[in-house]
Design a protein around this motif. Structure first.
Motif, mmCIF file in Angstrom:
data_model
loop_
_atom_site.group_PDB
_atom_site.id
_atom_site.type_symbol
_atom_site.label_atom_id
_atom_site.label_comp_id
_atom_site.label_asym_id
_atom_site.label_seq_id
_atom_site.Cartn_x
_atom_site.Cartn_y
_atom_site.Cartn_z
ATOM 1 N N VAL A 125 40.023 43.538 45.014
ATOM 2 C CA VAL A 125 39.595 42.714 46.145
ATOM 3 C C VAL A 125 40.793 42.193 46.928
ATOM 4 O O VAL A 125 40.791 42.186 48.164
ATOM 5 C CB VAL A 125 38.709 41.542 45.653
ATOM 6 C CG1 VAL A 125 38.566 40.467 46.729
ATOM 7 C CG2 VAL A 125 37.331 42.062 45.257
ATOM 8 N N ILE A 126 41.836 41.770 46.226
ATOM 9 C CA ILE A 126 43.042 41.315 46.921
ATOM 10 C C ILE A 126 43.640 42.451 47.747
ATOM 11 O O ILE A 126 44.068 42.262 48.893
ATOM 12 C CB ILE A 126 44.069 40.763 45.912
ATOM 13 C CG1 ILE A 126 43.539 39.470 45.278
ATOM 14 C CG2 ILE A 126 45.409 40.500 46.599
ATOM 15 C CD1 ILE A 126 44.402 38.940 44.142
ATOM 16 N N ARG A 127 43.642 43.645 47.179
ATOM 17 C CA ARG A 127 44.193 44.805 47.889
ATOM 18 C C ARG A 127 43.340 45.169 49.100
ATOM 19 O O ARG A 127 43.870 45.480 50.170
ATOM 20 C CB ARG A 127 44.273 46.003 46.934
ATOM 21 C CG ARG A 127 44.704 47.305 47.594
ATOM 22 C CD ARG A 127 44.779 48.445 46.578
ATOM 23 N NE ARG A 127 43.538 48.615 45.832
ATOM 24 C CZ ARG A 127 42.483 49.283 46.290
ATOM 25 N NH1 ARG A 127 42.519 49.841 47.492
ATOM 26 N NH2 ARG A 127 41.392 49.410 45.550
ATOM 27 N N LEU A 128 42.038 45.121 48.956
ATOM 28 C CA LEU A 128 41.146 45.514 50.040
ATOM 29 C C LEU A 128 41.120 44.495 51.172
ATOM 30 O O LEU A 128 41.074 44.859 52.340
ATOM 31 C CB LEU A 128 39.721 45.700 49.507
ATOM 32 C CG LEU A 128 39.472 46.931 48.641
ATOM 33 C CD1 LEU A 128 38.157 46.783 47.894
ATOM 34 C CD2 LEU A 128 39.469 48.178 49.497
ATOM 35 N N GLY A 129 41.115 43.204 50.815
ATOM 36 C CA GLY A 129 41.053 42.154 51.824
ATOM 37 C C GLY A 129 39.738 42.163 52.568
ATOM 38 O O GLY A 129 38.705 42.611 52.057
ATOM 39 N N GLY A 130 39.765 41.671 53.809
ATOM 40 C CA GLY A 130 38.551 41.618 54.600
ATOM 41 C C GLY A 130 37.450 40.850 53.900
ATOM 42 O O GLY A 130 37.677 39.790 53.347
ATOM 43 N N CYS A 131 36.253 41.410 53.919
ATOM 44 C CA CYS A 131 35.085 40.755 53.326
ATOM 45 C C CYS A 131 34.764 41.269 51.925
ATOM 46 O O CYS A 131 33.655 41.050 51.424
ATOM 47 C CB CYS A 131 33.874 40.934 54.229
ATOM 48 S SG CYS A 131 34.037 40.120 55.822
ATOM 49 N N SER A 132 35.717 41.950 51.295
ATOM 50 C CA SER A 132 35.438 42.489 49.962
ATOM 51 C C SER A 132 35.115 41.385 48.962
ATOM 52 O O SER A 132 34.304 41.582 48.044
ATOM 53 C CB SER A 132 36.620 43.319 49.460
ATOM 54 O OG SER A 132 37.808 42.546 49.401
ATOM 55 N N GLY A 133 35.714 40.206 49.116
ATOM 56 C CA GLY A 133 35.407 39.098 48.214
ATOM 57 C C GLY A 133 33.970 38.648 48.334
ATOM 58 O O GLY A 133 33.330 38.285 47.341
#
Length: 396
Positions: free
Chosen positions: A312-320
């Motif tokens: 999630v940290i790597r993806l960023g955006g709204c992945s969280g």
């Protein structure tokens, strides 16, 4: 003594009630607002004692009755926007957010926009919208203080050196109720087993998150946003005694640890009195009686779970938001007896992978896209709908 005014979101939950205990203990705070989701009777009891200017209830059906039971000087607000209105209108200089789940996001953003100091006990807010929230904090020039024991510990440890001297930070995990269970046995654990936490007394959802280690996934993502740390600088270690809450290793090899008996009133009190430490009447730790401190690596199912945080940290955006929505729906289904324990994290992984691959059919919240509140809401809604479909549970 001049009292400062505090607004508590989630006042009837575990953190909320303990915050009121700290308010009683410190004597330096008055309560200007109290908010609950569904526990109207406890809200009435709290209002009778603290006489806030405002009370808010999420469940609008209770509003007519509560208006007749609240103190005359307490105005009742209700419904989805009731918490936000209370935050806007109350004179509280600090808002403590202990609302469970993503429901705490809008009230928190409202508090930040109003320039209030926010004490955050809601992991999901930064998980879903860390980029947006921290940007708003910087814009408003206000302060965001962590109430989680681990993040409060990191805040304290980081005072020992400059940020460019930090090599890594470590968050500890009790391991939850199933920490000594094999992966195969844990997969079929019952709700009663997973809710039997060996150290902390918490609400059902966070206790299940502790058993899956999803609470550490949320905390790693939260630490990333709170302290501007890359994924590779955040580690998690299993620590069954729950005495050390966080550690920071500096560039010279020194490790500073924050250690205290497991008691949530400590980080609450620290946040309320920050940057000072309030004098408190507590029982000293007996190290001879404690005897030993144990640590374990995260491995097996726990390591698989933790990988979600780094992704999630790597993806960023709204992945969280996607991760959090899937987890909340899966935990709800498990507590309702509709799925196995082993399906919780596996389902979250499937939903996150589908979103990452663009299988969700939406283009408004693709990985790497600038975050907006509308995009977060859309990602959360898609995630919940997809999770319920995968699990074959009834849709809302």
């Amino acid at each position: 003594m001049t009292q400062r005014a505090l607004c508590i979101l989630g006042s009837t939950g575990s953190i909320g009630t303990q915050t009121l205990e700290v308010v009683d203990e410190l004597g330096s705070w008055s309560v200007s607002g109290l908010a609950a989701g569904r526990n109207g009777q406890m809200l009435v009891n709290q209002a009778a004692k603290y006489r806030p200017a405002f009370a808010a209830i999420g469940d609008e059906s209770q509003a007519p009755r509560l208006r007749t039971e609240l103190p005359a000087e307490t105005e009742l607000l209700s419904g989805p926007d009731g918490l936000c209105e209370m935050v806007r209108r109350s004179d509280g200089e600090m808002v403590l957010s202990a609302v469970v789940g993503s429901a705490g996001l809008k009230p928190m953003l409202t508090a930040i926009d109003a320039g209030k100091t926010v004490a955050l006990a809601n992991k999901e807010t930064l998980v879903c919208a860390g980029e947006l929230v921290m940007g708003e904090v910087a814009k408003a020039g206000t302060t965001l203080l962590p109430v989680d024991s681990e993040h409060s510990g990191l805040l304290q440890c980081l005072l020992a050196g400059r940020r460019d001297e930090v090599r890594r930070v470590m968050i500890t995990s009790s391991g939850g109720a199933l920490r000594d269970w094999s992966d195969a046995k844990a997969a079929d654990a019952k709700a009663a087993d997973a809710l039997n936490h060996p150290t902390w007394e918490m609400g059902a959802k966070i206790t299940i998150d502790s058993a899956t280690l999803m609470n550490k996934v949320l905390e790693v993502i939260e630490a990333h946003w709170l302290f501007d740390l890359p994924a590779e600088q955040i580690d998690v270690v299993i620590h069954p005694q729950s005495m050390i809450h966080a550690m920071v290793e500096f560039c010279d090899g020194s490790i500073i640890a924050q250690m205290a008996a497991p008691d949530m009133t400590l980080p609450i009190a620290y946040a309320l009195d920050y940057p000072n430490r309030p004098a408190r009447n507590i029982t000293p730790v007996n190290f001879a009686e404690l005897g030993r401190l144990d640590f374990r690596e995260t491995e097996g199912r726990n390591l698989d779970t933790m990988q979600l945080a780094w992704d999630v940290i790597r993806l960023g955006g709204c992945s969280g938001a996607v991760l959090n929505g899937a987890n909340e729906q899966a935990v709800e289904a498990f507590l309702a007896g509709k799925i196995r324990f082993g399906q919780i994290v596996a389902t979250v992984r499937t939903v996150l992978d589908e979103w990452t691959c663009g299988d969700c059919g939406h283009t408004t919240f693709a990985p790497g896209e600038a975050m907006t509140l509308d995009a977060i809401v859309a990602a959360d809604a898609w995630s919940r709908t997809r999770t319920r479909a995968l699990l074959g549970v009834e849709t809302e």
